[in-house]
Write a protein that holds these residues in place. Structure first.
Motif, PDB file in Angstrom:
ATOM      1  N   ILE A   1      17.261  -3.629  40.351  1.00 39.36           N
ATOM      2  CA  ILE A   1      16.443  -3.487  41.558  1.00 39.36           C
ATOM      3  C   ILE A   1      17.247  -2.852  42.688  1.00 39.36           C
ATOM      4  N   ASN A   2      18.478  -2.489  42.417  1.00 34.63           N
ATOM      5  CA  ASN A   2      19.309  -1.817  43.405  1.00 34.63           C
ATOM      6  C   ASN A   2      18.989  -0.329  43.420  1.00 34.63           C
ATOM      7  N   TYR A   3      19.827   0.450  44.050  1.00 34.36           N
ATOM      8  CA  TYR A   3      19.608   1.890  44.163  1.00 34.36           C
ATOM      9  C   TYR A   3      19.347   2.503  42.785  1.00 34.36           C
ATOM     10  N   ASN A   4      18.413   3.438  42.713  1.00 36.37           N
ATOM     11  CA  ASN A   4      17.951   4.023  41.443  1.00 36.37           C
ATOM     12  C   ASN A   4      17.363   2.935  40.541  1.00 36.37           C
ATOM     13  N   ALA A   5      16.463   2.184  41.100  1.00 35.50           N
ATOM     14  CA  ALA A   5      15.853   1.053  40.394  1.00 35.50           C
ATOM     15  C   ALA A   5      15.225   1.499  39.073  1.00 35.50           C
ATOM     16  N   PHE A   6      15.349   0.636  38.061  1.00 29.67           N
ATOM     17  CA  PHE A   6      14.742   0.919  36.763  1.00 29.67           C
ATOM     18  C   PHE A   6      14.439  -0.376  36.032  1.00 29.67           C
ATOM     19  N   TYR A   7      13.626  -0.247  35.016  1.00 29.44           N
ATOM     20  CA  TYR A   7      13.220  -1.369  34.165  1.00 29.44           C
ATOM     21  C   TYR A   7      13.032  -0.796  32.771  1.00 29.44           C
ATOM     22  N   GLN A   8      13.544  -1.502  31.764  1.00 32.23           N
ATOM     23  CA  GLN A   8      13.367  -1.080  30.375  1.00 32.23           C
ATOM     24  C   GLN A   8      13.023  -2.301  29.538  1.00 32.23           C
ATOM     25  N   ARG A   9      11.957  -2.183  28.747  1.00 33.74           N
ATOM     26  CA  ARG A   9      11.606  -3.266  27.830  1.00 33.74           C
ATOM     27  C   ARG A   9      11.332  -2.684  26.455  1.00 33.74           C
ATOM     28  N   TYR A  10      11.909  -3.366  25.447  1.00 36.47           N
ATOM     29  CA  TYR A  10      11.610  -3.077  24.050  1.00 36.47           C
ATOM     30  C   TYR A  10      11.043  -4.359  23.455  1.00 36.47           C
ATOM     31  N   HIS A  11       9.935  -4.228  22.753  1.00 34.23           N
ATOM     32  CA  HIS A  11       9.250  -5.391  22.194  1.00 34.23           C
ATOM     33  C   HIS A  11       8.932  -5.107  20.725  1.00 34.23           C
TER      34      HIS A  11
ATOM     35  N   LYS B   1       1.392  -6.273  10.365  1.00 35.29           N
ATOM     36  CA  LYS B   1       2.035  -4.974  10.590  1.00 35.29           C
ATOM     37  C   LYS B   1       3.208  -5.170  11.537  1.00 35.29           C
ATOM     38  N   TYR B   2       4.263  -4.413  11.312  1.00 34.27           N
ATOM     39  CA  TYR B   2       5.432  -4.445  12.196  1.00 34.27           C
ATOM     40  C   TYR B   2       5.203  -3.448  13.328  1.00 34.27           C
ATOM     41  N   MET B   3       5.295  -3.934  14.556  1.00 28.37           N
ATOM     42  CA  MET B   3       4.952  -3.120  15.719  1.00 28.37           C
ATOM     43  C   MET B   3       6.139  -2.997  16.673  1.00 28.37           C
ATOM     44  N   PHE B   4       6.119  -1.909  17.458  1.00 30.27           N
ATOM     45  CA  PHE B   4       7.135  -1.642  18.470  1.00 30.27           C
ATOM     46  C   PHE B   4       6.440  -1.157  19.732  1.00 30.27           C
ATOM     47  N   HIS B   5       6.803  -1.758  20.851  1.00 29.96           N
ATOM     48  CA  HIS B   5       6.304  -1.317  22.151  1.00 29.96           C
ATOM     49  C   HIS B   5       7.513  -1.071  23.048  1.00 29.96           C
TER      50      HIS B   5
ATOM     51  N   THR C   1       3.228   2.342  22.041  1.00 27.72           N
ATOM     52  CA  THR C   1       3.152   1.295  21.034  1.00 27.72           C
ATOM     53  C   THR C   1       2.804   1.946  19.712  1.00 27.72           C
ATOM     54  N   PHE C   2       3.522   1.579  18.657  1.00 22.14           N
ATOM     55  CA  PHE C   2       3.207   2.121  17.343  1.00 22.14           C
ATOM     56  C   PHE C   2       3.718   1.208  16.236  1.00 22.14           C
ATOM     57  N   GLU C   3       3.203   1.449  15.040  1.00 19.29           N
ATOM     58  CA  GLU C   3       3.584   0.668  13.865  1.00 19.29           C
ATOM     59  C   GLU C   3       4.913   1.178  13.311  1.00 19.29           C
ATOM     60  N   LEU C   4       5.762   0.242  12.915  1.00 14.09           N
ATOM     61  CA  LEU C   4       7.042   0.571  12.296  1.00 14.09           C
ATOM     62  C   LEU C   4       6.915   0.560  10.778  1.00 14.09           C
ATOM     63  N   SER C   5       7.716   1.356  10.143  1.00 10.71           N
ATOM     64  CA  SER C   5       7.796   1.304   8.685  1.00 10.71           C
ATOM     65  C   SER C   5       8.603   0.061   8.287  1.00 10.71           C
ATOM     66  N   ASP C   6       8.528  -0.309   7.024  1.00  9.98           N
ATOM     67  CA  ASP C   6       9.341  -1.427   6.531  1.00  9.98           C
ATOM     68  C   ASP C   6      10.824  -1.147   6.757  1.00  9.98           C
ATOM     69  N   THR C   7      11.233   0.099   6.564  1.00 12.43           N
ATOM     70  CA  THR C   7      12.635   0.480   6.748  1.00 12.43           C
ATOM     71  C   THR C   7      13.054   0.305   8.208  1.00 12.43           C
ATOM     72  N   GLN C   8      12.208   0.740   9.131  1.00  8.19           N
ATOM     73  CA  GLN C   8      12.526   0.588  10.551  1.00  8.19           C
ATOM     74  C   GLN C   8      12.599  -0.882  10.942  1.00  8.19           C
ATOM     75  N   TRP C   9      11.715  -1.718  10.414  1.00  3.33           N
ATOM     76  CA  TRP C   9      11.743  -3.155  10.708  1.00  3.33           C
ATOM     77  C   TRP C   9      13.041  -3.767  10.184  1.00  3.33           C
ATOM     78  N   LYS C  10      13.453  -3.381   8.995  1.00  3.97           N
ATOM     79  CA  LYS C  10      14.708  -3.898   8.431  1.00  3.97           C
ATOM     80  C   LYS C  10      15.905  -3.445   9.250  1.00  3.97           C
ATOM     81  N   GLU C  11      15.869  -2.203   9.750  1.00  4.30           N
ATOM     82  CA  GLU C  11      16.942  -1.717  10.630  1.00  4.30           C
ATOM     83  C   GLU C  11      17.011  -2.581  11.886  1.00  4.30           C
ATOM     84  N   PHE C  12      15.866  -2.877  12.460  1.00  6.71           N
ATOM     85  CA  PHE C  12      15.799  -3.740  13.637  1.00  6.71           C
ATOM     86  C   PHE C  12      16.423  -5.102  13.337  1.00  6.71           C
ATOM     87  N   LEU C  13      16.011  -5.727  12.249  1.00  6.09           N
ATOM     88  CA  LEU C  13      16.527  -7.053  11.898  1.00  6.09           C
ATOM     89  C   LEU C  13      18.036  -7.045  11.672  1.00  6.09           C
TER      90      LEU C  13
END
Length: 155
Positions: free
Chosen positions: A38-48, A55-59, A82-94
């Motif tokens: 919230i300081n100078y050059n304020a930003f916010y990032q969320r990965y869900h 289905k495995y999802m990513f937002h 927001t989109f669906e992840l492949s099984d491979t992408q979900w395993k990479e996440f885990l």
């Protein structure tokens, strides 16, 4: 006299688990990663990451206020999807969660911390053990890079 029968090879296969809590990987239902400045050059990032209708999802959502201070709002969104992840992408996440630790969630009124705040949810978590910490700074950085690549793939 009854004889004893030994059954070999009938033991259940070991389930793959993650974190110090030994959470079965198939039990993970949701994960949030949020960072905010919230300081100078304020930003916010969320990965869900989450499971919806089997289905495995990513937002992802990025908010930016260049040359400004203060919390960002929806009008500051510069990238979202927001989109669906492949099984491979979900395993990479885990894989990024494998050696991390999960601790008790505590509600505090502390301020000034920009995060990241990371929360994991799984079947039968009972709302207690949900705060996730990466095994190392390098692992966290690699996770952030993975999420950035995913967000770019969607475009």
């Amino acid at each position: 006299m009854l004889g004893t029968i030994l059954l070999g090879g009938c033991a259940e296969a070991a389930k793959e688990t993650i974190t110090n809590r030994k959470i079965p990987i198939e039990d993970v239902t949701e994960f949030y990663y949020t960072i905010e400045n919230i300081n100078y050059n304020a930003f916010y990032q969320r990965y869900h990451f989450y499971v919806e209708d089997d289905k495995y999802m990513f937002h992802h959502e990025t908010r930016e206020r260049p040359d400004e201070y203060g919390p960002t709002t929806e009008k500051d969104i510069t990238n979202s999807g927001t989109f669906e992840l492949s099984d491979t992408q979900w395993k990479e996440f885990l894989a990024f969660l494998k050696d991390g630790t999960v601790s008790v969630r505590k509600d505090t009124a502390e301020s000034g911390d920009s995060g990241p705040w990371t929360f994991i949810y799984w079947k039968n978590d009972k709302g207690k053990y949900q705060v996730f910490d990466y095994s190392s700074y390098n692992e966290r950085t690699a996770f952030e890079e993975f999420c950035s690549r995913l967000a770019l793939e969607e475009r």
